[in-house]
Scaffold this motif. Structure first.
Motif, PDB file in Angstrom:
ATOM      1  N   LEU A 102       0.871  -1.236  -0.014  1.00 25.02           N
ATOM      2  CA  LEU A 102      -0.072  -0.009  -0.091  1.00 25.02           C
ATOM      3  C   LEU A 102       1.123   1.286  -0.086  1.00 25.02           C
ATOM      4  O   LEU A 102       1.755   1.339   0.559  1.00 25.02           O
ATOM      5  CB  LEU A 102      -1.009   0.029   1.116  1.00 25.02           C
ATOM      6  CG  LEU A 102      -1.982  -1.138   1.299  1.00 25.02           C
ATOM      7  CD1 LEU A 102      -2.551  -1.078   2.882  1.00 25.02           C
ATOM      8  CD2 LEU A 102      -2.842  -0.912   0.310  1.00 25.02           C
ATOM      9  N   THR A 103       0.330   2.416  -0.565  1.00 24.02           N
ATOM     10  CA  THR A 103       1.021   3.584  -0.755  1.00 24.02           C
ATOM     11  C   THR A 103       0.176   4.498  -0.380  1.00 24.02           C
ATOM     12  O   THR A 103      -1.031   4.475  -0.141  1.00 24.02           O
ATOM     13  CB  THR A 103       1.731   3.863  -2.321  1.00 24.02           C
ATOM     14  OG1 THR A 103       0.457   4.172  -2.975  1.00 24.02           O
ATOM     15  CG2 THR A 103       2.568   2.685  -2.661  1.00 24.02           C
ATOM     16  N   SER A 104       0.527   5.757  -0.160  1.00 18.15           N
ATOM     17  CA  SER A 104      -0.218   6.776   0.532  1.00 18.15           C
ATOM     18  C   SER A 104      -1.383   7.114  -0.616  1.00 18.15           C
ATOM     19  O   SER A 104      -2.345   7.643  -0.211  1.00 18.15           O
ATOM     20  CB  SER A 104       0.532   8.277   0.821  1.00 18.15           C
ATOM     21  OG  SER A 104       1.133   8.527  -0.429  1.00 18.15           O
ATOM     22  N   GLU A 105      -1.237   6.725  -1.941  1.00 16.47           N
ATOM     23  CA  GLU A 105      -2.224   6.934  -2.975  1.00 16.47           C
ATOM     24  C   GLU A 105      -3.569   6.078  -2.706  1.00 16.47           C
ATOM     25  O   GLU A 105      -4.539   6.415  -3.242  1.00 16.47           O
ATOM     26  CB  GLU A 105      -1.766   6.579  -4.448  1.00 16.47           C
ATOM     27  CG  GLU A 105      -0.977   7.705  -4.820  1.00 16.47           C
ATOM     28  CD  GLU A 105      -0.291   7.022  -6.188  1.00 16.47           C
ATOM     29  OE1 GLU A 105      -0.982   6.434  -6.839  1.00 16.47           O
ATOM     30  OE2 GLU A 105       0.857   7.685  -6.494  1.00 16.47           O
ATOM     31  N   HIS A 106      -3.145   4.817  -2.065  1.00 15.32           N
ATOM     32  CA  HIS A 106      -4.363   4.030  -1.560  1.00 15.32           C
ATOM     33  C   HIS A 106      -5.179   4.342  -0.526  1.00 15.32           C
ATOM     34  O   HIS A 106      -6.213   3.793  -0.212  1.00 15.32           O
ATOM     35  CB  HIS A 106      -3.909   2.468  -1.481  1.00 15.32           C
ATOM     36  CG  HIS A 106      -3.128   1.955  -2.643  1.00 15.32           C
ATOM     37  ND1 HIS A 106      -1.748   1.520  -2.565  1.00 15.32           N
ATOM     38  CD2 HIS A 106      -3.430   1.886  -3.965  1.00 15.32           C
ATOM     39  CE1 HIS A 106      -1.296   1.194  -3.573  1.00 15.32           C
ATOM     40  NE2 HIS A 106      -2.237   1.561  -4.417  1.00 15.32           N
ATOM     41  N   MET A 107      -4.426   5.343   0.299  1.00 13.11           N
ATOM     42  CA  MET A 107      -5.187   5.745   1.643  1.00 13.11           C
ATOM     43  C   MET A 107      -5.938   6.773   1.438  1.00 13.11           C
ATOM     44  O   MET A 107      -5.818   7.753   0.588  1.00 13.11           O
ATOM     45  CB  MET A 107      -3.990   5.873   2.809  1.00 13.11           C
ATOM     46  CG  MET A 107      -2.889   4.676   2.700  1.00 13.11           C
ATOM     47  SD  MET A 107      -3.459   3.168   2.925  1.00 13.11           S
ATOM     48  CE  MET A 107      -3.794   3.020   4.493  1.00 13.11           C
ATOM     49  N   ILE A 108      -6.720   7.037   2.619  1.00  9.71           N
ATOM     50  CA  ILE A 108      -7.724   8.410   2.507  1.00  9.71           C
ATOM     51  C   ILE A 108      -6.849   9.664   2.832  1.00  9.71           C
ATOM     52  O   ILE A 108      -5.701   9.480   3.267  1.00  9.71           O
ATOM     53  CB  ILE A 108      -8.674   8.469   3.685  1.00  9.71           C
ATOM     54  CG1 ILE A 108      -8.181   8.158   5.228  1.00  9.71           C
ATOM     55  CG2 ILE A 108      -9.906   7.150   3.176  1.00  9.71           C
ATOM     56  CD1 ILE A 108      -9.109   8.360   6.238  1.00  9.71           C
ATOM     57  N   ASP A 109      -7.179  10.969   2.406  1.00  9.27           N
ATOM     58  CA  ASP A 109      -6.484  12.090   2.976  1.00  9.27           C
ATOM     59  C   ASP A 109      -6.315  12.571   4.180  1.00  9.27           C
ATOM     60  O   ASP A 109      -7.402  11.669   5.171  1.00  9.27           O
ATOM     61  CB  ASP A 109      -7.150  13.262   1.995  1.00  9.27           C
ATOM     62  CG  ASP A 109      -7.026  12.950   0.645  1.00  9.27           C
ATOM     63  OD1 ASP A 109      -6.200  12.353   0.250  1.00  9.27           O
ATOM     64  OD2 ASP A 109      -7.898  13.422  -0.200  1.00  9.27           O
ATOM     65  N   GLY A 110      -5.650  13.254   4.767  1.00 15.77           N
ATOM     66  CA  GLY A 110      -5.751  13.732   6.029  1.00 15.77           C
ATOM     67  C   GLY A 110      -4.910  12.730   7.118  1.00 15.77           C
ATOM     68  O   GLY A 110      -5.063  12.839   8.248  1.00 15.77           O
ATOM     69  N   LEU A 111      -4.240  11.997   6.577  1.00 17.92           N
ATOM     70  CA  LEU A 111      -3.568  10.955   7.716  1.00 17.92           C
ATOM     71  C   LEU A 111      -2.173  11.562   8.150  1.00 17.92           C
ATOM     72  O   LEU A 111      -1.454  12.462   7.166  1.00 17.92           O
ATOM     73  CB  LEU A 111      -3.184   9.605   7.036  1.00 17.92           C
ATOM     74  CG  LEU A 111      -4.584   8.772   6.399  1.00 17.92           C
ATOM     75  CD1 LEU A 111      -3.967   7.436   6.001  1.00 17.92           C
ATOM     76  CD2 LEU A 111      -5.473   8.605   7.584  1.00 17.92           C
ATOM     77  N   ASP A 112      -1.700  11.144   9.141  1.00 22.17           N
ATOM     78  CA  ASP A 112      -0.178  11.634   9.522  1.00 22.17           C
ATOM     79  C   ASP A 112       0.610  10.687   8.792  1.00 22.17           C
ATOM     80  O   ASP A 112       0.175   9.789   7.985  1.00 22.17           O
ATOM     81  CB  ASP A 112       0.002  11.470  11.062  1.00 22.17           C
ATOM     82  CG  ASP A 112      -0.932  12.451  11.797  1.00 22.17           C
ATOM     83  OD1 ASP A 112      -0.255  13.470  12.221  1.00 22.17           O
ATOM     84  OD2 ASP A 112      -2.018  12.208  11.875  1.00 22.17           O
ATOM     85  N   LYS A 113       1.862  10.994   9.020  1.00 25.03           N
ATOM     86  CA  LYS A 113       3.098  10.280   8.171  1.00 25.03           C
ATOM     87  C   LYS A 113       3.167   8.630   8.856  1.00 25.03           C
ATOM     88  O   LYS A 113       2.649   8.476   9.988  1.00 25.03           O
ATOM     89  CB  LYS A 113       4.322  10.997   8.657  1.00 25.03           C
ATOM     90  CG  LYS A 113       4.673  11.916   7.515  1.00 25.03           C
ATOM     91  CD  LYS A 113       6.172  12.223   7.625  1.00 25.03           C
ATOM     92  CE  LYS A 113       6.654  13.015   8.834  1.00 25.03           C
ATOM     93  NZ  LYS A 113       7.831  13.689   9.026  1.00 25.03           N
ATOM     94  N   PRO A 114       3.206   7.867   8.140  1.00 23.18           N
ATOM     95  CA  PRO A 114       3.180   6.461   8.438  1.00 23.18           C
ATOM     96  C   PRO A 114       4.597   6.459   9.377  1.00 23.18           C
ATOM     97  O   PRO A 114       5.439   7.200   9.304  1.00 23.18           O
ATOM     98  CB  PRO A 114       3.890   5.701   7.122  1.00 23.18           C
ATOM     99  CG  PRO A 114       3.522   6.333   6.010  1.00 23.18           C
ATOM    100  CD  PRO A 114       3.594   7.901   6.554  1.00 23.18           C
ATOM    101  N   ALA A 115       4.119   5.723  10.384  1.00 23.41           N
ATOM    102  CA  ALA A 115       4.930   5.482  11.943  1.00 23.41           C
ATOM    103  C   ALA A 115       5.265   4.062  11.877  1.00 23.41           C
ATOM    104  O   ALA A 115       4.863   2.938  11.316  1.00 23.41           O
ATOM    105  CB  ALA A 115       4.478   6.152  12.846  1.00 23.41           C
ATOM    106  N   GLY A 116       6.152   3.711  12.969  1.00 25.59           N
ATOM    107  CA  GLY A 116       6.447   2.409  13.150  1.00 25.59           C
ATOM    108  C   GLY A 116       6.434   2.063  14.755  1.00 25.59           C
ATOM    109  O   GLY A 116       5.869   2.868  15.529  1.00 25.59           O
ATOM    110  N   ALA A 117       6.456   0.989  15.020  1.00 26.58           N
ATOM    111  CA  ALA A 117       6.168   0.417  16.309  1.00 26.58           C
ATOM    112  C   ALA A 117       6.863   1.158  17.514  1.00 26.58           C
ATOM    113  O   ALA A 117       6.587   1.445  18.619  1.00 26.58           O
ATOM    114  CB  ALA A 117       6.382  -1.156  16.442  1.00 26.58           C
TER     115      ALA A 117
END
Lengths: 177, 177, 177
Positions: free
Chosen positions: A146-161
């Motif tokens: 999945l890339t940010s294009e597959h995700m809804i808008d307005g999310l925070d940056k991908p993060a880790g555990a």
């Protein structure tokens, strides 16, 4: 000590004393409707109570953040299969029990409508309006193609555990849902 | 007070002041692959961040700690049935959804391999190397007819809910997964 | 300041210093036997350790608090269907895995009996005897068409997510099960 100094100290002291908002962290690891609902109800209620709320979406939970029109995602056939069987987006969430091929999920959403309980989609939008931070899990995004294009808008940056753990260490409420 | 005394006091004081590591406690009650994975990712990441991590394996979660060659366990026919249907060990964990008779689990593990995500078995070994404490639930062992011979090496002594609660009371992060 | 005043102040100070019991809050969102069990084991063990324990029963978890003779509940056909397929009450809980149409649940309860592990029903009664607060979720009651007549006796007043959050903010242990 000049008047300015005194004021600076007083301001610093006041800032020191200003209570930071209590933090709530939810790890949303399930893509089931009956888990997404309490996740978002707790998150929005926490935000309404003045808490600083973060949801870390990982594993199946990441599906909640997919766009309804994400289509088949990933390059690898296994990622494509995940995309087909776990379409994701708030519209296609299924119940973990009593789902009956999706009829149960529809039935429950209908009941919620009639009882003025907000839908998962409405709660997700409300979360964003209320400043709830929505963190997609980077590792899961890579795993599922999945890339940010597959995700809804307005999310925070991908993060880790690690980021989730740092946040939970300081939180008043940490839940794994 | 001799020089030695002074040093002893100073050392004691320093030890007193040495901040204790933050504690993380995870109750691992599920034997599903998609629960074992986040459990062990959070545990190892917590340990890497310097936390003092304990996992309390109870109910189906205990299966994660079974040896792959445990065979049929227990004396009672019901315990034997549990042993047959829930073989346990990290090798035989199944997905809670999209498992398709084990194909889904294999598929997900293949995807993880290709994306440099450690397997549950690797994470379990890493947990042990990093000093994560692995507590099997005594009550569940009795219930399922499991003895230490059926379990992997390097576990802590079987514990009860009371010990888990005492630990969680002092922990910065407590999660039920 | 009279002697009475002094005494009053001393008493107030002593009360101030009396350590409040540590709080444990469990959100019980699942109606599965293998979730109800750890919920009630943790709750009663916590209470035995002197903690102030509250369980907030929401979504499917509310079924644990239904009377065995609640019958078909609700006015709406969807609520009635929920009542038929999720009969609830501690007697009819099913395992989330290895249930085999209820045989697995019976088998596990038999094993528990033979190993002196209290049943969910016994643990629920024990919870009440030990002062564990049992909060039914108001929103779920409305959604599922349940009234206090359908629920067992001795419950606390129905509550909302806000009350659960306020309590969790002050709790040493908060778990979502």
């Amino acid at each position: 000590m000049t008047v300015q100094d005194t004021e600076a100290v007083a301001t610093a002291a006041a800032e020191d004393e200003k209570p930071e908002a209590d933090k709530m962290v939810i790890i949303a690891a399930s893509g089931d409707l009956d888990k997404a609902w309490p996740t978002l109800i707790l998150a929005t209620t926490g935000a309404a109570y003045g808490m600083d709320v973060t949801i870390f979406f990982t594993f199946w939970g990441l599906g909640i953040l997919k766009r309804p029109d994400a289509g088949i995602t990933g390059e690898d056939w296994r990622q494509k299969m995940l995309g087909v069987f776990k379409k994701g987006s708030t519209e296609k969430l299924q119940l973990s029990t009593m789902n009956f091929g999706g009829i149960g999920a529809k039935m429950m959403q209908g009941l919620a409508d009639d009882n003025n309980v907000a839908s998962v989609q409405e709660l997700l939008e409300l979360s964003q309006d209320m400043g709830v931070k929505l963190w997609p899990c980077q590792m899961t995004m890579d795993l599922m193609g999945l890339t940010s294009e597959h995700m809804i808008d307005g999310l925070d940056k991908p993060a880790g555990a690690g980021s989730a753990i740092s946040l939970m260490k300081e939180a008043s409420i940490s839940l794994f849902i």
